[in-house]
Write a protein that holds these residues in place. Structure first.
Motif, short mmCIF file in Angstrom:
data_model
loop_
_atom_site.label_atom_id
_atom_site.label_comp_id
_atom_site.label_asym_id
_atom_site.label_seq_id
_atom_site.Cartn_x
_atom_site.Cartn_y
_atom_site.Cartn_z
N GLN A 87 0.84 -1.23 0.19
CA GLN A 87 -0.38 0.18 0.11
C GLN A 87 0.65 1.65 -0.54
N GLY A 88 1.97 0.93 0.17
CA GLY A 88 3.18 1.95 0.26
C GLY A 88 3.20 2.53 1.70
N LEU A 89 2.86 2.80 2.85
CA LEU A 89 2.47 3.08 3.92
C LEU A 89 4.39 2.75 4.55
N ARG A 90 4.87 3.54 5.65
CA ARG A 90 6.55 4.34 5.46
C ARG A 90 6.54 4.90 7.03
N THR A 91 6.87 3.71 7.96
CA THR A 91 7.53 5.35 9.05
C THR A 91 8.87 5.84 8.36
N PRO A 92 9.30 6.97 9.30
CA PRO A 92 10.06 7.22 8.69
C PRO A 92 11.81 6.37 8.32
N ASP A 93 11.75 5.62 9.12
CA ASP A 93 13.38 4.84 9.02
C ASP A 93 13.00 4.09 7.18
N ILE A 94 12.28 3.96 6.59
CA ILE A 94 11.99 3.15 6.06
C ILE A 94 11.06 3.61 4.46
N TYR A 95 10.89 4.99 4.54
CA TYR A 95 10.33 5.84 3.69
C TYR A 95 11.32 6.27 2.92
N GLU A 96 10.98 6.29 1.65
CA GLU A 96 11.37 6.59 0.14
C GLU A 96 10.55 7.65 -0.12
N ALA A 97 11.39 8.53 -1.11
CA ALA A 97 10.09 9.31 -2.65
C ALA A 97 9.20 8.14 -3.20
N GLY A 98 7.71 8.93 -2.93
CA GLY A 98 7.10 8.05 -3.45
C GLY A 98 5.89 6.94 -2.75
N THR A 99 6.51 7.60 -1.74
CA THR A 99 5.28 6.96 -0.96
C THR A 99 4.96 7.18 0.59
N THR A 100 3.88 6.49 1.14
CA THR A 100 3.41 7.43 2.76
C THR A 100 4.54 8.11 3.61
N LYS A 101 4.29 8.58 4.47
CA LYS A 101 5.16 8.52 5.69
C LYS A 101 4.30 8.70 6.25
N VAL A 102 3.88 7.39 7.30
CA VAL A 102 3.04 7.79 8.43
C VAL A 102 3.91 7.74 9.71
#
Ligand code: IPM
Ligand code: MG
Length: 357
Positions: free
Chosen positions: A327-342
């Protein structure tokens, strides 16, 4: 079935809360009881592993553990530091087999510091012996150096040791685990220098006779550390001692670039176990709601699989985590451009929702 919940320090409570929510969302219901451990144990009753916490852990069928440690306890005497809680639990509960998977989810291939082609699809398992070696060997301490060029000075010393039984039982776990995977096992030692690890190598070689279907190779620790970054996918199951396993498992976890994703299990001879994320208590981000709870949620899945015999529920949790990544949900440690930071709670809630569908 009863689960002891030991959240600990730093981000421990936040990530464990999410894992408990996920467990509560399963059809199966579990009795859960929470107790303080680590710095929280010290604050509550003057010891990192309070008696009542140890008793709860002993009586439970499995333990879900967050993380322990905070800089503010660095000046305490060693016996009172948070880390002693986890060492005490391992020792008292005889949790000798530590399973530390390093898996790179395809969705997170960009998170590694290594080239994607070197790590994509990585799926290795480090089996670390957990109750022997230089961690627990006696004697240890400080003394006046008895002889040699430093005679009369203060010296500090520890004892590296393994009894035959300790090597045999971890070797059996390793061979049996390898049988369930690709039937390849690498035993890591330092037999070229250390008596303890020449013995380790000899005993592992002997146990191998009972598992002729598994291909065994031996590697020195320094070479293994190098090969792990050079060509990590050449490994499948690695078995090693307590000290080398501590180091190699951190190295392996970083191949995936996402230590926030990696669960671990510490098992006794009857598969009772303590389950914890491979990462630490991260006091710098504690309480900010940004910690990644997925390693703890995946640890709960491992708990269902290894200690509670609920394979189907374990599969469901793992599938739900994958879904959340897709689904593209990411906490900041695994965040990349194009995903959703949660944040911590949002991604935890997303796993709960994914379970339901
Ligand atoms: C680990 C940790 C522990 C260890 C510490 C916190 C005692 O590094 O679980 O890998 O050294 O085993
Ligand atoms: Mg470590």
């Amino acid at each position: 079935m009863k689960i002891a919940i030991l959240p600990g320090d730093g981000i421990g409570p936040e990530i464990v809360t999410q894992a408990v929510n996920v467990l509560n969302a399963l059809d199966e219901k579990f009795e859960m009881e929470t107790a303080p451990v680590g710095g929280a144990g010290y604050e509550a009753s003057g010891h990192p592993l309070p008696d009542a916490t140890l008793k709860l852990a002993q009586d439970a069928d499995a333990i879900l553990f967050g993380a322990v440690g905070d800089w503010k306890y660095d000046t305490l005497e060693r016996a009172l530091r948070p880390e002693q809680a986890i060492l005490g639990l391992r020792k008292n509960l005889k949790l000798f087999a530590n399973l530390r998977p390093a898996i790179l989810y395809p969705e997170l291939a960009g998170a590694s510091t290594l080239k994607p082609e070197v790590v994509s699809g990585l799926d290795i398992l480090i089996i670390r012996e957990l109750t022997g070696d230089i961690y627990f060997g006696q004697p240890r301490g400080m003394r006046e150096c008895p002889d040699g060029p430093f005679k009369g000075e203060r010296e500090a010393f520890d004892t590296m040791r393994y009894a035959e039984t300790e090597i045999r039982r971890i070797a059996h776990v390793a061979f049996q685990t390898a049988q369930k995977r690709s039937k390849r096992l690498t035993s890591v030692d330092k037999a070229n220098v250390l008596e303890t690890f020449q013995f380790w190598k000899d005993i592992v070689t002997d146990v191998h006779k009972e598992y002729p279907d598994v291909a065994l190779d031996h590697m020195y620790i320094d070479n293994a550390a190098m090969q792990l970054v050079r060509a990590p996918k050449k490994f499948d199951v690695i078995v090693t001692g307590n000290m080398f396993g501590d180091i190699l498992s951190d190295e392996a976890s970083m191949l995936t670039g996402s230590i926030g994703m990696l669960p671990s299990a510490s098992l006794d001879a009857n598969n009772k176990g303590l389950y914890e994320p491979s990462h630490g208590s991260a006091p710098d981000i504690a309480g900010k709601g940004v910690a990644n709870p997925l390693a703890t949620i995946l640890s709960a899945a491992m708990m269902l699989r290894y200690s509670l015999g609920k394979t189907e529920q374990a599969d469901r949790i793992e599938a739900a985590v994958k879904k959340v990544l897709v689904q593209g949900l990411r906490t900041p440690d695994i965040y990349e451009a194009g995903t959703t930071k949660v944040g911590t709670a949002e991604i935890g809630q997303a796993v709960v929702s994914a379970l339901a569908n």
